[in-house]
Design a protein around this motif. Structure first.
Motif: not given
Length: 376
Positions: A59, A228, A250, A276
Protein backbone atom coordinates in the motif's frame (compact mmCIF):
# COMPACT_ATOMS: atom_id res chain seq x y z
CA UNK A 1 8.27 21.34 34.40
CA UNK A 2 10.17 18.07 33.75
CA UNK A 3 12.99 18.04 31.22
CA UNK A 4 11.73 16.48 27.97
CA UNK A 5 15.15 15.98 26.42
CA UNK A 6 15.14 12.71 24.48
CA UNK A 7 17.61 10.23 25.97
CA UNK A 8 16.82 7.15 23.90
CA UNK A 9 14.55 5.44 21.37
CA UNK A 10 13.43 1.79 21.45
CA UNK A 11 11.78 -0.01 18.54
CA UNK A 12 10.11 -3.41 18.75
CA UNK A 13 8.31 -5.40 16.06
CA UNK A 14 5.32 -7.40 17.29
CA UNK A 15 3.30 -9.91 15.27
CA UNK A 16 -0.31 -10.23 16.39
CA UNK A 17 -2.77 -12.87 15.14
CA UNK A 18 -6.08 -11.72 13.72
CA UNK A 19 -9.46 -13.35 14.28
CA UNK A 20 -10.11 -14.21 10.62
CA UNK A 21 -8.25 -13.81 7.31
CA UNK A 22 -8.57 -10.30 5.89
CA UNK A 23 -8.65 -10.10 2.11
CA UNK A 24 -7.38 -7.04 0.25
CA UNK A 25 -7.55 -6.64 -3.52
CA UNK A 26 -4.36 -8.63 -4.15
CA UNK A 27 -3.62 -10.72 -1.06
CA UNK A 28 -4.89 -12.00 2.28
CA UNK A 29 -3.39 -11.83 5.78
CA UNK A 30 -3.89 -13.82 8.98
CA UNK A 31 -1.33 -11.90 11.08
CA UNK A 32 -0.77 -8.17 11.39
CA UNK A 33 2.61 -6.73 12.35
CA UNK A 34 3.35 -3.47 14.15
CA UNK A 35 6.39 -1.43 15.08
CA UNK A 36 6.22 -0.11 18.63
CA UNK A 37 8.30 3.05 19.04
CA UNK A 38 9.18 4.23 22.55
CA UNK A 39 10.83 7.62 23.05
CA UNK A 40 12.52 7.89 26.46
CA UNK A 41 13.09 11.32 28.03
CA UNK A 42 15.40 12.55 30.78
CA UNK A 43 12.29 13.20 32.88
CA UNK A 44 11.61 9.46 33.05
CA UNK A 45 8.55 9.85 30.83
CA UNK A 46 8.32 7.46 27.89
CA UNK A 47 6.11 8.25 24.92
CA UNK A 48 4.85 5.50 22.64
CA UNK A 49 3.92 5.47 18.96
CA UNK A 50 3.09 2.79 16.44
CA UNK A 51 4.28 2.08 12.93
CA UNK A 52 1.88 0.12 10.75
CA UNK A 53 1.81 -1.39 7.29
CA UNK A 54 -1.57 -2.84 6.22
CA UNK A 55 -0.59 -6.39 5.38
CA UNK A 56 2.81 -5.47 3.95
CA UNK A 57 4.44 -2.73 1.85
CA UNK A 58 2.02 -3.05 -1.10
CA UNK A 59 0.00 0.00 0.00
CA UNK A 60 2.55 2.57 1.14
CA UNK A 61 5.86 1.14 -0.01
CA UNK A 62 6.97 0.96 3.64
CA UNK A 63 7.40 -2.34 5.42
CA UNK A 64 7.47 -2.77 9.18
CA UNK A 65 11.08 -3.95 8.89
CA UNK A 66 12.00 -0.90 6.82
CA UNK A 67 10.36 1.46 9.31
CA UNK A 68 12.40 -0.07 12.12
CA UNK A 69 15.62 0.22 10.12
CA UNK A 70 15.10 3.85 9.07
CA UNK A 71 14.34 4.85 12.66
CA UNK A 72 17.16 2.85 14.27
CA UNK A 73 19.87 3.79 11.78
CA UNK A 74 18.97 7.34 10.78
CA UNK A 75 16.15 9.12 12.62
CA UNK A 76 16.72 8.04 16.23
CA UNK A 77 20.37 9.19 16.37
CA UNK A 78 19.25 12.65 15.23
CA UNK A 79 16.47 12.66 17.83
CA UNK A 80 18.54 11.80 20.91
CA UNK A 81 19.47 14.97 22.77
CA UNK A 82 16.63 16.93 21.20
CA UNK A 83 13.67 18.58 22.92
CA UNK A 84 10.57 16.38 22.63
CA UNK A 85 8.42 19.52 22.46
CA UNK A 86 10.28 20.86 19.42
CA UNK A 87 8.06 18.93 17.02
CA UNK A 88 8.54 21.27 14.07
CA UNK A 89 12.31 21.44 14.41
CA UNK A 90 12.70 17.70 14.82
CA UNK A 91 10.48 17.04 11.81
CA UNK A 92 12.61 19.34 9.67
CA UNK A 93 15.65 17.35 10.74
CA UNK A 94 14.03 14.04 9.78
CA UNK A 95 12.98 15.39 6.40
CA UNK A 96 16.58 16.44 5.70
CA UNK A 97 17.86 13.02 6.70
CA UNK A 98 15.31 10.86 4.85
CA UNK A 99 12.85 11.58 2.07
CA UNK A 100 9.37 10.09 2.50
CA UNK A 101 9.16 7.28 5.07
CA UNK A 102 5.88 8.84 6.19
CA UNK A 103 4.64 5.96 8.32
CA UNK A 104 7.95 5.75 10.21
CA UNK A 105 7.94 9.49 10.88
CA UNK A 106 4.30 9.32 11.98
CA UNK A 107 5.20 6.67 14.56
CA UNK A 108 8.01 8.80 15.95
CA UNK A 109 5.86 11.93 16.06
CA UNK A 110 3.09 10.08 17.92
CA UNK A 111 5.60 8.95 20.55
CA UNK A 112 6.78 12.54 21.02
CA UNK A 113 3.22 13.84 21.30
CA UNK A 114 2.43 11.08 23.78
CA UNK A 115 5.35 12.20 25.98
CA UNK A 116 4.24 15.85 25.77
CA UNK A 117 0.65 14.91 26.59
CA UNK A 118 1.76 12.95 29.61
CA UNK A 119 3.89 15.75 31.03
CA UNK A 120 1.07 18.29 30.67
CA UNK A 121 -1.65 15.83 31.66
CA UNK A 122 -3.68 16.32 28.46
CA UNK A 123 -4.85 14.04 25.68
CA UNK A 124 -3.59 14.05 22.10
CA UNK A 125 -7.00 15.42 21.10
CA UNK A 126 -6.33 18.48 23.26
CA UNK A 127 -2.87 18.94 21.74
CA UNK A 128 -4.40 18.66 18.26
CA UNK A 129 -7.03 21.34 18.81
CA UNK A 130 -9.66 19.84 21.10
CA UNK A 131 -12.18 17.03 20.78
CA UNK A 132 -15.60 17.76 19.29
CA UNK A 133 -17.02 14.30 20.04
CA UNK A 134 -16.55 11.58 22.65
CA UNK A 135 -17.38 8.61 20.42
CA UNK A 136 -16.79 7.70 16.77
CA UNK A 137 -19.24 5.72 14.61
CA UNK A 138 -17.35 2.69 13.28
CA UNK A 139 -17.90 1.30 9.78
CA UNK A 140 -17.25 -2.44 9.72
CA UNK A 141 -15.03 -3.71 6.84
CA UNK A 142 -15.77 -7.09 5.31
CA UNK A 143 -13.03 -9.17 3.71
CA UNK A 144 -12.86 -8.99 -0.08
CA UNK A 145 -13.65 -12.68 -0.67
CA UNK A 146 -16.30 -15.18 0.34
CA UNK A 147 -20.03 -14.77 0.76
CA UNK A 148 -21.44 -17.02 3.49
CA UNK A 149 -18.87 -16.03 6.13
CA UNK A 150 -19.07 -12.36 5.11
CA UNK A 151 -22.86 -12.42 5.44
CA UNK A 152 -22.70 -14.01 8.89
CA UNK A 153 -20.12 -11.46 10.00
CA UNK A 154 -22.14 -8.53 8.64
CA UNK A 155 -25.31 -9.68 10.37
CA UNK A 156 -23.44 -10.13 13.66
CA UNK A 157 -21.91 -6.65 13.41
CA UNK A 158 -25.21 -4.97 12.60
CA UNK A 159 -26.68 -6.69 15.66
CA UNK A 160 -23.83 -5.20 17.72
CA UNK A 161 -24.81 -1.71 16.62
CA UNK A 162 -22.73 -1.05 13.51
CA UNK A 163 -24.86 1.01 11.14
CA UNK A 164 -22.46 1.00 8.21
CA UNK A 165 -20.50 -1.63 6.27
CA UNK A 166 -17.48 -1.42 3.98
CA UNK A 167 -17.00 -4.02 1.27
CA UNK A 168 -13.39 -4.70 0.30
CA UNK A 169 -13.44 -5.25 -3.47
CA UNK A 170 -11.00 -5.85 -6.29
CA UNK A 171 -10.04 -9.46 -5.48
CA UNK A 172 -12.60 -10.77 -7.99
CA UNK A 173 -13.45 -9.88 -11.56
CA UNK A 174 -15.57 -6.69 -11.47
CA UNK A 175 -18.81 -8.36 -12.61
CA UNK A 176 -18.39 -11.16 -10.03
CA UNK A 177 -17.48 -8.62 -7.36
CA UNK A 178 -20.61 -6.58 -8.04
CA UNK A 179 -22.83 -9.67 -7.95
CA UNK A 180 -21.26 -10.61 -4.63
CA UNK A 181 -21.80 -7.25 -2.93
CA UNK A 182 -25.31 -6.90 -4.38
CA UNK A 183 -26.26 -10.28 -2.91
CA UNK A 184 -24.74 -9.41 0.46
CA UNK A 185 -26.34 -5.95 0.62
CA UNK A 186 -29.76 -7.39 -0.24
CA UNK A 187 -29.50 -10.00 2.50
CA UNK A 188 -28.10 -7.65 5.17
CA UNK A 189 -30.82 -5.07 4.49
CA UNK A 190 -31.49 -1.52 3.40
CA UNK A 191 -31.12 0.01 6.87
CA UNK A 192 -27.33 -0.23 6.63
CA UNK A 193 -25.07 2.29 4.89
CA UNK A 194 -22.71 0.70 2.34
CA UNK A 195 -19.29 1.75 1.00
CA UNK A 196 -17.21 -0.11 -1.60
CA UNK A 197 -13.40 -0.09 -1.77
CA UNK A 198 -11.64 -1.70 -4.76
CA UNK A 199 -8.24 -0.26 -3.69
CA UNK A 200 -7.68 1.46 -7.04
CA UNK A 201 -7.90 -1.74 -9.09
CA UNK A 202 -10.44 -0.54 -11.69
CA UNK A 203 -9.52 1.37 -14.82
CA UNK A 204 -11.63 4.43 -15.63
CA UNK A 205 -13.99 2.62 -18.02
CA UNK A 206 -14.64 -0.20 -15.56
CA UNK A 207 -15.08 2.24 -12.70
CA UNK A 208 -17.62 4.30 -14.69
CA UNK A 209 -19.76 1.22 -15.21
CA UNK A 210 -19.23 -0.25 -11.72
CA UNK A 211 -20.16 2.99 -9.96
CA UNK A 212 -23.51 3.10 -11.77
CA UNK A 213 -24.12 -0.43 -10.55
CA UNK A 214 -23.16 0.46 -6.98
CA UNK A 215 -25.50 3.46 -7.12
CA UNK A 216 -28.32 1.15 -8.20
CA UNK A 217 -27.56 -1.22 -5.31
CA UNK A 218 -27.78 1.74 -2.93
CA UNK A 219 -24.14 2.35 -1.93
CA UNK A 220 -23.48 5.79 -0.46
CA UNK A 221 -19.78 5.94 -1.40
CA UNK A 222 -16.97 4.25 -3.30
CA UNK A 223 -13.39 4.60 -2.11
CA UNK A 224 -10.46 4.93 -4.52
CA UNK A 225 -12.06 3.27 -7.55
CA UNK A 226 -9.17 4.10 -9.92
CA UNK A 227 -5.36 3.98 -9.47
CA UNK A 228 -3.84 6.47 -7.04
CA UNK A 229 -2.20 8.65 -9.72
CA UNK A 230 -5.39 9.09 -11.74
CA UNK A 231 -6.72 12.18 -9.97
CA UNK A 232 -8.18 13.39 -13.24
CA UNK A 233 -10.12 10.15 -13.63
CA UNK A 234 -11.33 10.44 -10.06
CA UNK A 235 -12.69 13.90 -10.88
CA UNK A 236 -14.44 12.61 -14.02
CA UNK A 237 -16.15 9.93 -11.96
CA UNK A 238 -17.29 12.54 -9.47
CA UNK A 239 -18.78 14.68 -12.24
CA UNK A 240 -20.64 11.69 -13.71
CA UNK A 241 -21.98 10.30 -10.42
CA UNK A 242 -25.57 10.97 -9.49
CA UNK A 243 -25.82 10.25 -5.77
CA UNK A 244 -22.79 8.19 -4.74
CA UNK A 245 -19.82 9.92 -3.08
CA UNK A 246 -16.43 9.50 -4.74
CA UNK A 247 -13.86 9.10 -1.96
CA UNK A 248 -10.09 9.41 -2.39
CA UNK A 249 -7.67 7.36 -0.34
CA UNK A 250 -4.32 6.58 -1.98
CA UNK A 251 -4.69 9.70 -4.16
CA UNK A 252 -4.64 12.07 -1.17
CA UNK A 253 -1.97 11.44 1.47
CA UNK A 254 -0.16 14.65 2.43
CA UNK A 255 -1.36 18.29 2.62
CA UNK A 256 -0.05 19.05 -0.89
CA UNK A 257 -2.23 16.22 -2.24
CA UNK A 258 -5.22 17.75 -0.47
CA UNK A 259 -4.56 21.11 -2.14
CA UNK A 260 -4.34 19.38 -5.54
CA UNK A 261 -7.60 17.49 -4.96
CA UNK A 262 -9.35 20.69 -3.92
CA UNK A 263 -8.06 22.54 -6.98
CA UNK A 264 -9.29 19.81 -9.30
CA UNK A 265 -12.49 19.19 -7.31
CA UNK A 266 -11.55 15.55 -7.71
CA UNK A 267 -13.57 13.95 -4.93
CA UNK A 268 -16.42 14.37 -2.46
CA UNK A 269 -14.51 13.02 0.53
CA UNK A 270 -11.09 11.70 1.58
CA UNK A 271 -10.01 8.85 3.85
CA UNK A 272 -7.59 10.60 6.21
CA UNK A 273 -4.88 8.49 7.87
CA UNK A 274 -2.04 9.72 10.10
CA UNK A 275 0.44 7.22 8.65
CA UNK A 276 0.06 8.19 5.03
CA UNK A 277 0.06 11.91 5.94
CA UNK A 278 3.35 11.57 7.82
CA UNK A 279 1.90 12.18 11.27
CA UNK A 280 -1.05 13.37 13.31
CA UNK A 281 -0.29 17.06 12.79
CA UNK A 282 -0.02 16.70 9.01
CA UNK A 283 -3.24 14.68 8.93
CA UNK A 284 -4.94 17.46 10.84
CA UNK A 285 -3.67 19.93 8.22
CA UNK A 286 -5.04 17.71 5.42
CA UNK A 287 -8.41 17.86 7.16
CA UNK A 288 -8.30 21.64 7.51
CA UNK A 289 -7.58 22.04 3.78
CA UNK A 290 -10.43 19.71 2.85
CA UNK A 291 -12.90 21.19 5.31
CA UNK A 292 -12.21 24.71 4.05
CA UNK A 293 -13.22 23.53 0.56
CA UNK A 294 -16.29 21.65 1.78
CA UNK A 295 -14.81 18.20 1.07
CA UNK A 296 -15.70 15.56 3.64
CA UNK A 297 -13.23 13.61 5.77
CA UNK A 298 -13.52 9.92 6.57
CA UNK A 299 -11.56 8.37 9.43
CA UNK A 300 -9.55 5.79 7.51
CA UNK A 301 -7.51 2.86 8.74
CA UNK A 302 -4.32 0.97 7.97
CA UNK A 303 -5.46 -1.75 10.42
CA UNK A 304 -3.69 -0.01 13.27
CA UNK A 305 -3.15 -1.79 16.56
CA UNK A 306 -4.33 -0.39 19.91
CA UNK A 307 -1.70 2.38 20.09
CA UNK A 308 -2.26 3.58 16.54
CA UNK A 309 -6.02 3.25 16.90
CA UNK A 310 -6.04 5.31 20.10
CA UNK A 311 -3.94 8.02 18.44
CA UNK A 312 -6.13 8.07 15.30
CA UNK A 313 -9.28 8.16 17.40
CA UNK A 314 -8.08 11.25 19.23
CA UNK A 315 -7.27 12.90 15.89
CA UNK A 316 -10.64 12.01 14.36
CA UNK A 317 -12.40 13.31 17.49
CA UNK A 318 -11.13 16.79 16.59
CA UNK A 319 -12.59 16.77 13.05
CA UNK A 320 -15.34 19.36 12.51
CA UNK A 321 -17.14 16.90 10.22
CA UNK A 322 -16.77 13.15 9.83
CA UNK A 323 -18.23 11.98 6.52
CA UNK A 324 -19.16 8.27 6.52
CA UNK A 325 -17.82 7.74 10.06
CA UNK A 326 -14.50 5.99 10.69
CA UNK A 327 -12.96 2.56 10.19
CA UNK A 328 -10.91 2.09 13.35
CA UNK A 329 -11.52 -1.65 13.73
CA UNK A 330 -7.91 -2.86 14.04
CA UNK A 331 -8.13 -3.95 17.71
CA UNK A 332 -11.39 -5.80 16.99
CA UNK A 333 -9.68 -7.82 14.26
CA UNK A 334 -6.84 -8.85 16.59
CA UNK A 335 -6.91 -11.94 18.79
CA UNK A 336 -4.95 -10.19 21.55
CA UNK A 337 -3.56 -6.79 22.50
CA UNK A 338 -0.26 -5.32 23.71
CA UNK A 339 -1.81 -2.64 25.95
CA UNK A 340 -2.64 -2.83 29.62
CA UNK A 341 -6.27 -2.02 28.90
CA UNK A 342 -8.32 -2.62 25.74
CA UNK A 343 -9.99 0.17 23.84
CA UNK A 344 -13.72 0.41 24.46
CA UNK A 345 -16.35 -0.15 21.78
CA UNK A 346 -20.09 0.02 22.40
CA UNK A 347 -23.16 0.02 20.12
CA UNK A 348 -21.06 0.21 16.97
CA UNK A 349 -18.98 3.15 18.20
CA UNK A 350 -15.43 3.59 19.51
CA UNK A 351 -15.15 5.47 22.78
CA UNK A 352 -12.32 7.99 22.40
CA UNK A 353 -9.66 7.57 25.13
CA UNK A 354 -9.41 10.55 27.48
CA UNK A 355 -6.23 9.80 29.41
CA UNK A 356 -3.05 11.83 28.91
CA UNK A 357 -1.15 11.37 25.66
CA UNK A 358 -2.47 8.53 23.53
CA UNK A 359 -4.61 7.45 26.46
CA UNK A 360 -3.45 3.82 26.67
CA UNK A 361 -0.24 2.23 27.94
CA UNK A 362 1.78 -0.78 26.84
CA UNK A 363 1.70 -4.08 28.69
CA UNK A 364 5.37 -5.03 28.54
CA UNK A 365 4.63 -8.69 29.29
CA UNK A 366 2.39 -8.81 26.21
CA UNK A 367 5.00 -6.96 24.18
CA UNK A 368 7.53 -9.61 25.20
CA UNK A 369 5.15 -12.41 24.26
CA UNK A 370 4.54 -11.12 20.73
CA UNK A 371 7.95 -9.57 20.06
CA UNK A 372 9.48 -10.86 16.84
CA UNK A 373 12.57 -12.88 17.62
CA UNK A 374 13.52 -14.69 14.45
CA UNK A 375 13.86 -11.69 12.12
CA UNK A 376 13.89 -7.90 12.18
Amino acid sequence: MPNLTVSGVRTTIVDLPIVRPHRFAHHSIDTQSYLLVEVVTDAGITGVGEGVSPGGPWWSGESIEGQKDIIDRYLAPALVGGDAEDLTGLRRQWDKIAFGNLFAKAALETALLDAVGQVYGVSLATLLGGATRATLPVRWPLSGAGTAQALEEAVDRVALGHKSIKFKMGALAPADDLRRVAELAEKVGSDVDYLGDPNGTWDLRTASWAIRELEAIGFSAVEQPVPRRDLRGLGELREAANRIDIMADESVCVPADALDAVGRRACDSVAVKPGKAGGLRAARLVTDVLDTAGIGTYGGTAIEGPIGTAASAQLFATFPRLAHGCELVGPLLLSDTVTAEPLSYADGELIVPTGPGVGVRLDQDKVGRYRRRDRG
